[in-house]
Structure formats: C-alpha cells, structure tokens
Scaffold this active site. Structure first.
Site, short mmCIF file in Angstrom:
data_model
loop_
_atom_site.label_atom_id
_atom_site.label_comp_id
_atom_site.label_asym_id
_atom_site.label_seq_id
_atom_site.Cartn_x
_atom_site.Cartn_y
_atom_site.Cartn_z
N ARG A 242 80.45 34.13 -21.63
CA ARG A 242 80.72 35.06 -22.72
C ARG A 242 81.23 36.36 -22.11
O ARG A 242 80.78 36.77 -21.02
CB ARG A 242 79.45 35.34 -23.53
CG ARG A 242 79.05 34.23 -24.50
CD ARG A 242 80.05 34.07 -25.64
NE ARG A 242 79.70 33.03 -26.60
CZ ARG A 242 80.18 31.79 -26.57
NH1 ARG A 242 81.02 31.40 -25.63
NH2 ARG A 242 79.84 30.92 -27.52
N GLU A 271 86.77 39.44 -28.62
CA GLU A 271 87.87 38.48 -28.83
C GLU A 271 88.34 38.53 -30.28
O GLU A 271 87.52 38.75 -31.17
CB GLU A 271 87.38 37.05 -28.53
CG GLU A 271 87.07 36.84 -27.07
CD GLU A 271 86.48 35.44 -26.79
OE1 GLU A 271 86.58 34.55 -27.66
OE2 GLU A 271 85.91 35.27 -25.71
N HIS A 289 90.00 31.47 -24.44
CA HIS A 289 88.76 30.77 -24.83
C HIS A 289 89.02 29.27 -25.08
O HIS A 289 88.79 28.76 -26.18
CB HIS A 289 88.14 31.45 -26.06
CG HIS A 289 86.65 31.21 -26.15
ND1 HIS A 289 85.76 32.10 -26.69
CD2 HIS A 289 85.88 30.14 -25.76
CE1 HIS A 289 84.53 31.62 -26.65
NE2 HIS A 289 84.58 30.42 -26.09
C1 DGY Z 1 80.88 27.33 -27.28
O1 DGY Z 1 80.73 26.16 -27.64
O2 DGY Z 1 79.95 28.09 -27.08
C2 DGY Z 1 82.28 27.81 -27.12
O3 DGY Z 1 82.35 28.89 -26.28
C3 DGY Z 1 82.85 28.16 -28.47
O4 DGY Z 1 81.93 28.92 -29.15
#
Ligand code: DGY
Length: 323
Positions: A242, A271, A289
């Site tokens: 994250r 984001e 991402h």
């Molecule tokens: C997750 O599955 O946590 C991905 O980062 C998308 O949220």
C-alpha cells in the site's frame, strides 16, 4: 423467497457478473467510475450486501449512515485498509476479503518490478520508443545483477512467501524477512528464508527490499527517511503493498539524490494520483496498481466474493470473514 440485494461498486469481469446476476438481485456499476459518498450511502440503505474495492473509502462517517440495510461488506480484494473495520464491527456489519487467489500474481508483479528497476527495463523501453537507441555497446544502460543478491521482505504473509519462493528458487537469491508474527521453522527453512528481528538491521543487509505488510495506521510511513538511509545507495525498494507504507517525500528525495539505487512501485498514497516528482525520475518504475491484474486472478477474486456472499446469505460463516 426474494434474492438478497447486492450492489457492486465497480465493473467486474463479465463471467463473474453473470454468475452474480444469476444468484442475487444485483445492481452493477455500468459506468465503472468510483461511487460518490452520497451514492455509497444510498447503496448502504438499499442493499443487503455491498461489494466495494480499494477505490471506495468505507469510512466511519459513511458507516454512520442512518437506516442502513447492509449486513455484509464483501470486498473485492485482499487488502481492506479502505474499510473502517472498527466502525463496521460497531454497526454489526460483517466484512470479507479475497485472499489466496491473488497471491502468485501479486508476487509475480513484485518480481516484475524488481527485475525492471534493477535492469533498467523501463528506461530502456522509453529510449527505444523515443528513437534514441544508438545500438549495442559494452557500456550501454548497465544495471544491477539480480541473481544471487539479497532480498529483504517486510511482512511474511502469503504474498511475501510466494515472492521468497520465486526469488530463492528462480533467482538464487538470499532471503531475509522481518515480521512480528511467528513463522514456523519448517516454513522458513523450506523457503531458505532467515528472520531478522530488527527491521533497520535487515534493511542495511539488502540489495532489494520488498514490502508485503498491510496498509493502515500501524504501518503508515514505516519506510521513512531514516529507513531509506539504512538501505543505502546500492539498494532498491519494491512496493506492491500500500502507498502509505512509504513516506513518498522522503522516497523522492532519496531517489533524486541517489541515496537508494531505485524503486519499483505499484501503489501510491491517494491513488490514482501519483506524486508528480516521481514521473521525472528515471530510477523508478511506476505501474498503476496491477498486482492482481491477470484475467485468471480477477475472475478468481470475483468468484471468491460470490462464495463469501453465498455463505453469508445461506447462514454459514464466510470462509474469508474479517469481522
Ligand atoms: C488487493 O487485493 O488488496 C489489491 O491491492 C486491490 O485492492
């Protein structure tokens, strides 16, 4: 009996939406734009289950909505730091996520970033596409060798372990890890991985550091200026966890001044905004991402949400219950 009302906040793979529509009374988000606060409030009043993703802030304020009908937040994704879990618990709302099915693809993407930034793949592609390539020469765009180097993993859950396996058995890397959770000796020995109790000590040993801890208040800016300094100028940082885990101002300064060798990033604070200063730096690889973004995995994630919904509405404890 009426089918449970399920509201989905973003488009899902078609195969999953079709199954969802057969089983539940579903409202899809045809626009595929993030829902506003007011739209989410309306969804909480209208649905038995809401299926959010990382792009939806399910805050305490939102969960304070009057006349809520929702009993389940069935998240599409493994990370749930966008959901205020304490507020959900307080309102008696269950939460589920989608672990396991995205483990390999996310670890594959972390390896992709590691290889790209070490071997300057993004830079090389930009040079070639811009027509600036002058041909092969011994000194052209040399990067860092990956095979045999030391990789430090921050967190040692499913995705970190999958990365350890790929890096150790695929690239002969020495694996260190730092976690506060106990890890059985059999598990770490099978992956050739060595625990390091002190994070700063581990960072100082690594050629590559890859982040695999959850987001949220407990890990905010875990990688700050001092820790980037501990990594040193030969080391690369990889983040598929994250954005908030890293202090981006400190990261940008460290990259700019070459106090670390480079970074491979898939996630950002705020984001889809990306700190503009990152865009001008050549020693960073930036992806939008994409950790779990394979066709197979996104379908499996959706099917996992459906299993959780089905369990919940059939009166069973969903396999991926968070609260
Ligand atoms: C997750 O599955 O946590 C991905 O980062 C998308 O949220």
């Amino acid at each position: 009996m009426d089918k449970p009302r399920v509201i989905v906040t973003r488009r899902w793979p078609q195969a999953v939406e079709q199954v969802l529509q057969r089983r539940f009374d579903v409202k899809l988000n045809e626009r595929d734009a993030p829902m506003s606060f007011a739209e989410l409030q309306q969804a909480l009043r209208e649905a038995d289950a809401l299926c959010p993703t990382v792009t939806d802030g399910i805050t305490a304020e939102l969960l304070d909505t009057a006349d809520m009908r929702v009993r389940l937040l069935a998240n599409f994704g493994v990370g749930f730091n966008h959901i205020d879990i304490a507020a959900a618990r307080k309102r008696g709302i269950s939460v589920t996520n989608t672990p396991d099915v995205l483990t390999d693809c996310t670890a594959d993407l972390a390896m992709t970033l590691l290889l790209m930034v070490a071997r300057r793949a993004g830079e090389g592609e930009r040079e070639l596409r811009a027509g600036r390539w002058q041909g092969w020469r011994p000194t052209h765009m040399t990067g860092a060798k990956v095979t045999g180097k030391t990789l430090g993993l921050v967190g040692f859950g499913r995705i970190a372990r999958a990365m350890a396996r790929k890096a150790h058995f695929g690239f002969g890397m020495r694996i260190l890890f730092h976690t506060r959770s106990p890890v059985h000796a059999e598990v770490r020995n099978a992956l050739g991985a060595t625990p390091v109790a002190n994070l700063d000590e581990m960072l100082a040993e690594c050629d590559f550091v890859s982040l695999h801890c959850p987001g949220g208040a407990a890990t905010r800016h875990l990688i700050n200026g001092a820790r980037l300094a501990a990594m040193g100028s030969r080391a690369f940082l990889i983040n598929t966890a994250r954005g908030d885990v890293v202090d981006h101002d400190a990261l940008i300064a460290a990259l700019r001044e070459r106090r670390i060798a480079g970074a491979g990033l898939d996630v950002y604070p705020g984001e889809p905004q990306v700190p503009p200063a990152l865009l001008g730096l050549d020693n960073v690889v930036l992806l939008p991402h994409l950790g779990s973004a394979s066709d197979e995995t996104r379908i499996a994630m959706g099917m996992r949400v459906i299993d959780n919904l089905q369990d919940f509405f059939d009166g069973r404890v969903p396999q991926d219950r968070v609260v």
